[in-house]
Design an enzyme around this catalytic site. Structure first.
Site, short mmCIF file in Angstrom:
data_model
loop_
_atom_site.label_atom_id
_atom_site.label_comp_id
_atom_site.label_asym_id
_atom_site.label_seq_id
_atom_site.Cartn_x
_atom_site.Cartn_y
_atom_site.Cartn_z
N GLU A 55 1.03 -1.33 -0.07
CA GLU A 55 -0.06 -0.10 0.12
C GLU A 55 0.62 1.42 0.23
OE1 GLU A 55 -2.86 0.97 -0.49
OE2 GLU A 55 -3.37 -1.52 -0.14
N ASP A 71 -7.80 7.91 -8.79
CA ASP A 71 -7.88 6.63 -8.82
C ASP A 71 -9.11 5.85 -8.75
OD1 ASP A 71 -8.00 6.28 -6.54
OD2 ASP A 71 -6.68 4.40 -6.07
#
Length: 277
Positions: A55, A71
């Protein structure tokens, strides 16, 4: 940063439904109604480091991370990539408000509720001041505890329970499911962890039949295929770029690290080796 948690009240209900469906799938699945595999504190730390590398590109748990990745998930922040559009960021800030009623993030609860309710990726109202407040809050142990709690409730515990229900026993299996839950979610949509489990059973048979190692290898194949061609059209831009997560997990499996004991080395992106300790 699971993509299907717009209604933040649903994940627990969906988890229970998913486990019921697994247990109803046949004798092999029913015999897997075992207790969720337990991880030692060391193994859990390694699992958390894995997620942090995937992440946030670091083995350090980044409670202070906050950015707009553009995103489709809105603002992404914290140790698990909590997102404003998917509802888990709302859960974190709401939990923090319960622990410390007077904090600078509380004022953003109405905006976060609105974003989660509609799945909106808009960063309006969550720009510089919000990000500064998030970074500042990360120095507060109660804010870190809120992030930890949401990770356990929404991702780690459900992943461990689904692993047990599927008939898996290894710490690595839990870590694989944990990372999958973070990225894919635990909802019953076609990209969610329960759907990937079902597709793996259809391909390889239940773990009790295929063997845990072979089943996990098949699961990672299924997950990789889903990342490359997700059903959720909004993820068809960024998910293909994340297949390095699967490659790193596959290497751990191939090298026999089912016990998830450190030190472990992973190189998900092919340009840097991270050591998990």
């Amino acid at each position: 940063m699971a993509p299907t948690t717009q209604d933040v009240a649903r994940p627990r209900i969906l988890l229970l439904l998913s486990i019921v469906l697994l247990l109803a799938a046949g004798p092999a699945a029913a015999s897997a109604h075992a207790q969720a595999p337990a991880l030692t504190p060391v193994q859990r730390h390694v699992a958390d480091q894995l997620v942090s590398v995937f992440e946030n590109d670091t083995t350090r748990i980044r409670y202070d991370y906050v950015v707009d990745l553009h995103d489709g998930c809105g603002i992404t922040a914290g140790r698990a990539g909590f997102c404003s559009a998917t509802g888990d960021m709302l859960l974190v800030v709401r939990d923090y408000a319960a622990r410390r009623p007077h904090n600078a993030l509380r004022r953003y609860l109405p905006v976060l509720r609105a974003r989660a309710a509609t799945g909106s990726a808009s960063a309006r109202g969550l720009r510089r001041a919000f990000r500064t407040a998030w970074r500042h809050a990360a120095s507060d142990a109660r804010f870190r505890a809120a992030q930890d709690h949401v990770v356990d409730e929404e991702y780690f515990d459900p992943a461990a329970q689904l692993a047990g229900a599927a008939g898996l026993a290894s710490p690595l299996a839990v870590a694989i499911f944990y990372d999958t839950a973070i990225e894919h979610g635990i909802s019953t949509d076609p990209d969610g962890l329960p759907a990937l489990i079902a597709r793996t059973d259809a391909r390889a048979g239940a773990p009790a039949v295929a063997g845990e190692g072979r089943w996990l290898a098949a699961f990672l194949d299924v997950r990789r295929a889903d990342l490359l061609h997700p059903h959720n059209r909004a993820r068809r831009i960024d998910w293909p770029e994340s297949v390095g997560r699967v490659s790193a997990l596959r290497h751990l499996l191939a090298d026999g690290h089912l016990d998830l004991l450190p030190p472990l080395a992973i190189d998900p992106w092919g340009d840097h080796t991270f050591t998990l300790r």
